[in-house]
Write an enzyme that holds these catalytic residues in place. Structure first.
Site, PDB file in Angstrom:
ATOM      1  N   ASP A 180      36.268  43.158  37.839  1.00 54.33           N
ATOM      2  CA  ASP A 180      37.006  43.246  36.043  1.00 54.33           C
ATOM      3  C   ASP A 180      36.967  42.861  35.174  1.00 54.33           C
ATOM      4  O   ASP A 180      35.741  40.871  36.047  1.00 54.33           O
ATOM      5  CB  ASP A 180      38.598  43.550  36.357  1.00 54.33           C
ATOM      6  CG  ASP A 180      38.744  41.943  36.904  1.00 54.33           C
ATOM      7  OD1 ASP A 180      38.315  41.154  37.933  1.00 54.33           O
ATOM      8  OD2 ASP A 180      39.837  41.312  36.275  1.00 54.33           O
ATOM      9  N   GLU A 236      41.041  39.854  38.573  1.00 54.60           N
ATOM     10  CA  GLU A 236      41.543  38.218  39.180  1.00 54.60           C
ATOM     11  C   GLU A 236      41.513  37.391  37.517  1.00 54.60           C
ATOM     12  O   GLU A 236      41.325  36.220  37.559  1.00 54.60           O
ATOM     13  CB  GLU A 236      39.594  37.749  39.334  1.00 54.60           C
ATOM     14  CG  GLU A 236      39.634  36.261  39.741  1.00 54.60           C
ATOM     15  CD  GLU A 236      38.721  35.600  38.483  1.00 54.60           C
ATOM     16  OE1 GLU A 236      38.562  34.195  38.082  1.00 54.60           O
ATOM     17  OE2 GLU A 236      38.077  36.574  37.169  1.00 54.60           O
TER      18      GLU A 236
END
Length: 355
Positions: free
Chosen positions: A74, A128
């Site tokens: 991400d 994350e």
């Protein structure tokens, strides 16, 4: 965009392809599908499993040691820096630093890992960049913990191509003072709670942080006031105030020791711990870590911050950060990576894991 990535392509091209797939936190399905299909096609020797929008793959070669490589898929929200663009030897775009360059290196290594020197596990995880409870590693540790275990973990976060060992712990506390309200025209009839924080601030100003050396790495602790709140109105002596302090502590201290230290520093004050995360010892004397340091050919440095290496350290294994890109550019509109760093990181890991 092709249905798969060519994992045997130059890692620079792989980075470009990954950056050109939107994957803001919580929206990783497309890139996770792409990574999974590509591994299935180009690395059929790997055992592959899926956990939400995380893709996990590993060799089962019966080697003496296992190395875990981890990278999140991400990014932070796009900020007029999508898609990628190449200017000379620099690749620009959201995720070039944090951390699709590292993901590309991992994918390139995975494609070549059929006869690796060590057994390898690859963890491409989600979420994350947002709250810890949504971090894909939290879910994986809960449901598939055996996939995270090994003799060394390499989190391919940006580190300027330098081995950053372990990480600092972090703790936030609140120091509360109380007083008595009064009209400011008759202030002597009250007790100012904000003024009551003065001694705590003087202790912070005089504080000398430790700078311990661990496994040859120099850590630099910190203790900083980050917020003060209080006040009722422009003509009222405040009866309550809160000082928020952040402590970054070296990994030779446990969370409990860090808390005890702060209570000693602020003895006499009402101290409440509001948030904490343990650090990670470098563990550079572990055989697999020593091999990586030799392959990198440089001097490892301390990680002055907290990263997911701490999750692996909590499982009893040494963990380092190693990846392309300048971490100070992460999350910025100007995010970019010199393509030579991608090439060099791939060469180091290839030398360490495959040669």
């Amino acid at each position: 965009m092709s249905d798969t990535l060519d994992l045997h392509a130059d890692p620079i091209d792989l980075t470009t392809s990954l950056v050109d797939v939107r994957s803001v936190s919580g929206e990783e399905a497309e890139i996770a599908d792409l990574v999974e299909r590509s591994l299935q096609l180009h690395a059929p020797h790997l055992e592959i499993t899926r956990s939400g929008n995380a893709v996990l793959a590993r060799t089962n070669l019966g080697r003496e040691r296992r190395v875990v490589l981890a990278g999140h898929l991400d990014t932070v929200p796009i900020n007029q820096n999508f898609p990628s663009r190449r200017e000379g030897d620099v690749l620009h775009g959201c995720g070039t630093v944090d951390m699709k360059g590292g993901d590309a290196v991992m994918l390139a290594i995975a494609a070549l890992s059929a006869d690796a020197r060590h057994d390898l596990t690859f963890v491409f995880y989600d979420c994350e960049e947002i709250e810890a409870e949504r971090n894909g590693l939290t879910r994986i540790q809960r449901e598939l913990e055996e996939w995270l275990r090994g003799d060394l973990a390499i989190v391919c976060e940006p580190s300027n191509g330098t081995v950053e060992a372990g990480c600092q712990g972090t703790m936030r506390i609140e120091i509360r003072t109380s007083g008595k309200r009064a009209h400011t025209a008759r202030a002597w009839m009250g007790e100012n709670a904000i003024h009551g924080l003065g001694e705590a601030l003087r202790r912070l100003e005089a504080y000398v942080p430790r700078q311990p050396e661990i496994d040859g790495c120099h850590y630099h602790e910190g203790l900083q006031a980050v917020k003060i709140s209080g006040g009722v109105a422009g003509n009222v002596v405040p009866d309550a105030a809160v000082l928020t302090v952040n402590h970054r502590f070296a990994p030779d201290r446990t969370v409990e020791q860090a808390e005890q230290h702060l209570r000693e520093v602020f003895e006499g004050f009402d101290v409440t711990v509001t948030d904490f995360a343990a650090g990670a010892l470098p563990g550079l004397n572990a055989p697999a870590a020593e091999e990586l340091v030799r392959a990198a050919g440089g001097t490892p440095v301390a990680k002055l911050g907290w990263t997911d290496v701490a999750r692996f350290a909590a499982l009893g294994m040494p963990a380092v950060n190693f990846g392309p890109g300048d971490p100070t550019l992460a999350h910025t509109q100007e995010e970019n990576v010199p393509v030579q760093q991608i090439t060099e990181c791939f060469a180091v890991l290839k030398r360490f894991l495959l040669s």
